[in-house]
Design an enzyme around this catalytic site. Structure first.
Site, PDB file in Angstrom:
ATOM      1  N   TYR A 176     -43.831 -88.389  29.700  1.00  0.00           N
ATOM      2  CA  TYR A 176     -44.980 -87.601  29.265  1.00  0.00           C
ATOM      3  C   TYR A 176     -44.492 -86.599  28.230  1.00  0.00           C
ATOM      4  CZ  TYR A 176     -43.045 -83.866  32.109  1.00  0.00           C
ATOM      5  OH  TYR A 176     -42.199 -82.910  32.623  1.00  0.00           O
TER       6      TYR A 176
ATOM      7  N   GLY B   6     -44.176 -80.125  42.691  1.00  0.00           N
ATOM      8  CA  GLY B   6     -44.465 -78.914  41.938  1.00  0.00           C
ATOM      9  C   GLY B   6     -45.698 -78.160  42.391  1.00  0.00           C
TER      10      GLY B   6
ATOM     11  N   TRP C 222     -40.053 -89.500  35.636  1.00  0.00           N
ATOM     12  CA  TRP C 222     -41.289 -88.917  36.146  1.00  0.00           C
ATOM     13  C   TRP C 222     -42.342 -89.109  35.054  1.00  0.00           C
ATOM     14  CZ3 TRP C 222     -43.409 -87.208  40.544  1.00  0.00           C
ATOM     15  CH2 TRP C 222     -44.681 -86.618  40.430  1.00  0.00           C
TER      16      TRP C 222
ATOM     17  N   GLU D  34     -39.739 -76.855  44.568  1.00  0.00           N
ATOM     18  CA  GLU D  34     -39.735 -76.195  43.253  1.00  0.00           C
ATOM     19  C   GLU D  34     -40.389 -74.812  43.334  1.00  0.00           C
ATOM     20  OE1 GLU D  34     -41.382 -78.581  40.063  1.00  0.00           O
ATOM     21  OE2 GLU D  34     -40.969 -80.420  41.158  1.00  0.00           O
TER      22      GLU D  34
END
Length: 378
Positions: free
Chosen positions: A260, A100, A352, A141
């Site tokens: 997360y 990212g 992730w 991304e």
């Protein structure tokens, strides 16, 4: 005659098992990403809970169009496969590229011409082999234009050909070839080159998270990784359906599960439901985007006596305490997501990222929900 039949059966079984061992075909993906700065030492990864582990991230040198690894990452990348295989000799490793925070424009420029694509592709295969990885994973991304998307498809075509050619010439098993892509085949108004994606990749890691966050949807709380969304139809299941309808085989889809969450600041502490009025990110989250690891969220819940809510309609969790409201996935959400993935016939799931877990609770929940590791690995 009987002994001859037995001998033939033994020989056939041996060669059949060899084909299974040396095949890139997968029964299930129990994946997880790791990166050096995540706070989890490489030798602390519990690889017994995974079939595939992704080492993030290698990057592109925009001058040479070759794949490179930053100096600070070189030791951990070189040791990655041998280290995680100590606890689980059957785990497969993939070298993940971009991420990212990578310069997406540089990838667009690289993908424009045959020479720059070849430089990138050849260097990626060489690097993966040198470092002992079993595969390559592209996390671009995201392509920024229709031209980028077209070139993305061309890049995958040429990359797959190069991977197969290298395997044939070297007599080795072909490298696994995957990509982390948007939860939907359409991202930022652009369509992925679905035919190329479906034909060339062994599977797709669908980033079925970050639907909402306090930085890009600040005025209202919401589940950032919901499996279902009866209101706006922005969810993991909606993305999966869209990819299948676009032409990607179900068995090439892998669901992303975030370890997360995101913390919003409530406008009114008495209104704390899903889609409650909010005023951006809470101070308890990350300074940049309001994100929090699962481990940190669990600690916050205990320390602040937060109220926890599991929403079965969307398959997602949230908690609140005072003016802080946090979207995340806890064990029940993870269990139900994996059950959904298995029931719908997808290839598996990935996390992730593994360092964000707390004492491997989510990783173990996911793995046990699917079933035993050794039964599934070829």
């Amino acid at each position: 005659m009987v002994n001859s039949i037995k001998l033939f059966s033994i020989i056939f079984s041996f060669f059949f098992l060899q084909q299974l061992v040396f095949s890139n075909g997968q029964n299930v993906i129990k994946g997880g990403y790791w990166f050096r700065d995540s706070g989890l030492a490489l030798n602390s990864i519990d690889s017994t809970l995974f079939t595939h582990l992704f080492c993030a991230f290698a990057d592109l040198n925009p001058q040479s169009n070759q794949l490179i690894i930053s100096p600070e990452n070189q030791d951990s990348f070189r040791q990655f496969t041998s280290t995680v295989q100590r606890k689980n000799p059957s785990v497969k490793t993939l070298l993940s590229i971009a991420g990212g925070r990578a310069n997406k424009a540089a990838y667009g420029i690289m993908a424009r011409t045959p020479n720059s694509r070849k430089s990138f592709i050849d260097s990626s295969i060489k690097l993966a082999r040198q470092l002992g990885f079993h595969g390559l994973d592209l996390d671009w991304e995201y392509p920024e234009s229709a031209t980028d998307m077209t070139n993305f498809g061309t890049l995958l075509n040429e990359w797959r050909t190069a991977i197969n050619t290298e395997a044939t010439n070297s007599g080795r098993v072909a490298l696994l070839f995957t990509a982390a892509v948007s939860y939907s085949p359409r991202v930022n108004g652009l369509n992925y080159p679905v035919q190329s994606v479906a034909r060339n990749l062994d599977w797709l890691n669908l980033m079925t998270y970050d639907f909402y966050g306090p930085n890009w949807s600040p005025s209202q709380t919401n589940s950032h990784a919901q499996l279902f969304d009866p209101v706006n139809h922005v969810s993991g299941s909606d993305g999966i359906t869209a990819w299948i309808q676009a032409g990607v085989p179900t068995r090439k889809l892998v669901l992303g599960i975030p370890f997360y969450g995101y913390a919003w600041q409530l406008v009114n502490t008495n209104i704390h439901d899903l889609r409650a009025p909010a005023a951006g990110k809470s101070s308890v989250g990350s300074i940049d985007d309001g994100s929090m690891t699962y481990s940190r969220i669990r600690d916050y819940i205990v320390q602040s006596l937060a109220t926890t809510v599991y929403n079965a309609t969307i398959v997602g969790d949230y908690c609140y305490s005072g003016s802080t409201w946090i979207s995340y996935d806890d064990t029940l959400s993870v269990r139900n997501k994996v059950t959904y993935v298995k029931g719908r016939g997808l290839l598996g799931y990935f996390a992730w990222h593994v360092a964000a877990d707390q004492n491997w609770v989510l990783s173990r929940t996911a793995s046990q929900t699917w079933g035993g590791l050794h039964k599934e690995m070829k």
